[in-house]
Design a protein around this motif. Sequence first.
Motif, PDB file in Angstrom:
ATOM      1  N   GLY A 236       7.571   3.859 -12.771  1.00 13.02           N
ATOM      2  CA  GLY A 236       7.360   4.627 -11.562  1.00 13.02           C
ATOM      3  C   GLY A 236       8.441   4.322 -10.551  1.00 13.02           C
ATOM      4  O   GLY A 236       9.408   3.609 -10.854  1.00 13.02           O
ATOM      5  N   PRO A 237       8.318   4.824  -9.343  1.00  9.70           N
ATOM      6  CA  PRO A 237       9.305   4.517  -8.309  1.00  9.70           C
ATOM      7  C   PRO A 237       9.305   3.022  -7.999  1.00  9.70           C
ATOM      8  O   PRO A 237       8.282   2.346  -8.164  1.00  9.70           O
ATOM      9  CB  PRO A 237       8.842   5.351  -7.107  1.00  9.70           C
ATOM     10  N   PRO A 238      10.437   2.479  -7.539  1.00  9.75           N
ATOM     11  CA  PRO A 238      10.522   1.034  -7.330  1.00  9.75           C
ATOM     12  C   PRO A 238       9.506   0.502  -6.335  1.00  9.75           C
ATOM     13  O   PRO A 238       8.983  -0.611  -6.497  1.00  9.75           O
ATOM     14  CB  PRO A 238      11.959   0.826  -6.837  1.00  9.75           C
ATOM     15  N   GLU A 239       9.185   1.277  -5.306  1.00  9.13           N
ATOM     16  CA  GLU A 239       8.223   0.792  -4.321  1.00  9.13           C
ATOM     17  C   GLU A 239       6.842   0.597  -4.931  1.00  9.13           C
ATOM     18  O   GLU A 239       6.055  -0.230  -4.457  1.00  9.13           O
ATOM     19  CB  GLU A 239       8.146   1.735  -3.119  1.00  9.13           C
ATOM     20  N   GLN A 240       6.547   1.340  -5.998  1.00 13.48           N
ATOM     21  CA  GLN A 240       5.251   1.160  -6.665  1.00 13.48           C
ATOM     22  C   GLN A 240       5.315   0.034  -7.689  1.00 13.48           C
ATOM     23  O   GLN A 240       4.510  -0.896  -7.657  1.00 13.48           O
ATOM     24  CB  GLN A 240       4.824   2.464  -7.334  1.00 13.48           C
ATOM     25  N   VAL A 241       6.284   0.081  -8.604  1.00 13.27           N
ATOM     26  CA  VAL A 241       6.326  -0.897  -9.700  1.00 13.27           C
ATOM     27  C   VAL A 241       6.650  -2.295  -9.189  1.00 13.27           C
ATOM     28  O   VAL A 241       6.052  -3.291  -9.642  1.00 13.27           O
ATOM     29  CB  VAL A 241       7.350  -0.465 -10.768  1.00 13.27           C
ATOM     30  N   LEU A 242       7.577  -2.408  -8.248  1.00 14.75           N
ATOM     31  CA  LEU A 242       8.019  -3.728  -7.794  1.00 14.75           C
ATOM     32  C   LEU A 242       7.171  -4.301  -6.672  1.00 14.75           C
ATOM     33  O   LEU A 242       7.110  -5.522  -6.510  1.00 14.75           O
ATOM     34  CB  LEU A 242       9.480  -3.656  -7.341  1.00 14.75           C
ATOM     35  N   ARG A 243       6.506  -3.434  -5.904  1.00 11.00           N
ATOM     36  CA  ARG A 243       5.770  -3.937  -4.746  1.00 11.00           C
ATOM     37  C   ARG A 243       4.262  -3.805  -4.893  1.00 11.00           C
ATOM     38  O   ARG A 243       3.514  -4.575  -4.277  1.00 11.00           O
ATOM     39  CB  ARG A 243       6.228  -3.203  -3.485  1.00 11.00           C
ATOM     40  N   ALA A 244       3.816  -2.840  -5.688  1.00  7.89           N
ATOM     41  CA  ALA A 244       2.374  -2.653  -5.858  1.00  7.89           C
ATOM     42  C   ALA A 244       2.065  -2.266  -7.299  1.00  7.89           C
ATOM     43  O   ALA A 244       1.489  -1.200  -7.556  1.00  7.89           O
ATOM     44  CB  ALA A 244       1.860  -1.594  -4.881  1.00  7.89           C
ATOM     45  N   PRO A 245       2.462  -3.112  -8.273  1.00  5.65           N
ATOM     46  CA  PRO A 245       2.231  -2.761  -9.685  1.00  5.65           C
ATOM     47  C   PRO A 245       0.747  -2.660  -9.998  1.00  5.65           C
ATOM     48  O   PRO A 245      -0.078  -3.391  -9.441  1.00  5.65           O
ATOM     49  CB  PRO A 245       2.893  -3.916 -10.438  1.00  5.65           C
ATOM     50  N   THR A 246       0.443  -1.740 -10.915  1.00  6.35           N
ATOM     51  CA  THR A 246      -0.955  -1.542 -11.288  1.00  6.35           C
ATOM     52  C   THR A 246      -1.367  -2.369 -12.496  1.00  6.35           C
ATOM     53  O   THR A 246      -2.555  -2.604 -12.707  1.00  6.35           O
ATOM     54  CB  THR A 246      -1.217  -0.056 -11.592  1.00  6.35           C
ATOM     55  N   GLU A 247      -0.385  -2.813 -13.298  1.00  6.09           N
ATOM     56  CA  GLU A 247      -0.684  -3.544 -14.524  1.00  6.09           C
ATOM     57  C   GLU A 247      -0.580  -5.053 -14.299  1.00  6.09           C
ATOM     58  O   GLU A 247       0.371  -5.533 -13.666  1.00  6.09           O
ATOM     59  CB  GLU A 247       0.282  -3.143 -15.647  1.00  6.09           C
ATOM     60  N   GLU A 248      -1.530  -5.792 -14.837  1.00 10.59           N
ATOM     61  CA  GLU A 248      -1.531  -7.247 -14.679  1.00 10.59           C
ATOM     62  C   GLU A 248      -0.299  -7.888 -15.296  1.00 10.59           C
ATOM     63  O   GLU A 248       0.253  -8.859 -14.749  1.00 10.59           O
ATOM     64  CB  GLU A 248      -2.803  -7.832 -15.308  1.00 10.59           C
TER      65      GLU A 248
END
Length: 260
Positions: A236-248
């Motif tokens: 996903g976008p970096p702000e999602q994957v790097l700052r608010a990842p959904t996967e443990e």
Amino acid sequence: MQPEPVIVETRSVLKRYGPLTVLSDISMAVRKGEACVAIGPSGSGKSTLLRCLCGLETIDGGQILIDGTVVADVNSSRSIFGLRKSRRPFPGLRGEIGMIFQRFNLFPHKTALQNIAIGPEQVRGMSREESEAIALALLAKVGLAEKANVLPETLSGGQQQRVAIARALAMQPRILLFDEVTSALDPELVGEVLNVMRGLADEGMTMVIVTHEMQFASEIADRVMFMDGGLVVEEGPPEQVLRAPTEERTRNFLRRVLEH
């Protein structure tokens, strides 16, 4: 506004080394002008994915498409890279893809200028004057105009890596693949290479980048893929994957990187 066309695509790509599955069901799409950054632990399949994209490795399942053309397909007796079991590259396509490795792989007996000019001259069939003019322009582009006539051994690691980037650009590729290009550099030399890559991103170069530089990934990426165990776990976008990842698994990796 219409989205840019997809220029790099994989469909359920599988790669094995003997009993070891290195890539498992990898499906991804990179649009023209996009910077896609792959992160993940060592051994997750990131570098292998790049090597499959540029034809240095064969695949054991699925398809790879470049600009809509199937370039690797295990269900076909031939691919554009050559015979299915062959690793001989197809020159027309390989000229469209440039890859920069962890190690610089420059010819030690040739100057920086000659290292860059040799590709256009021998592969593209340009004259020496044309190829050297391109090489000089690219050395200036990566900030090394004054190093044209020196041998690689006199250059720092960062300078050698910038020459390697210029060498890839000399073939006028449409896609650039970067495989941990700063991992062999001293920390103080990393920035000069990353700055060149930022410039390429600003110019709209299509890039797939494998890196452990998380800050750089957050700055340059249009999209981030987290890989682990040969799978794309999250993207996903970096702000999602790097700052608010959904996967443990993503959260655990980023926590370890930040602690390190």
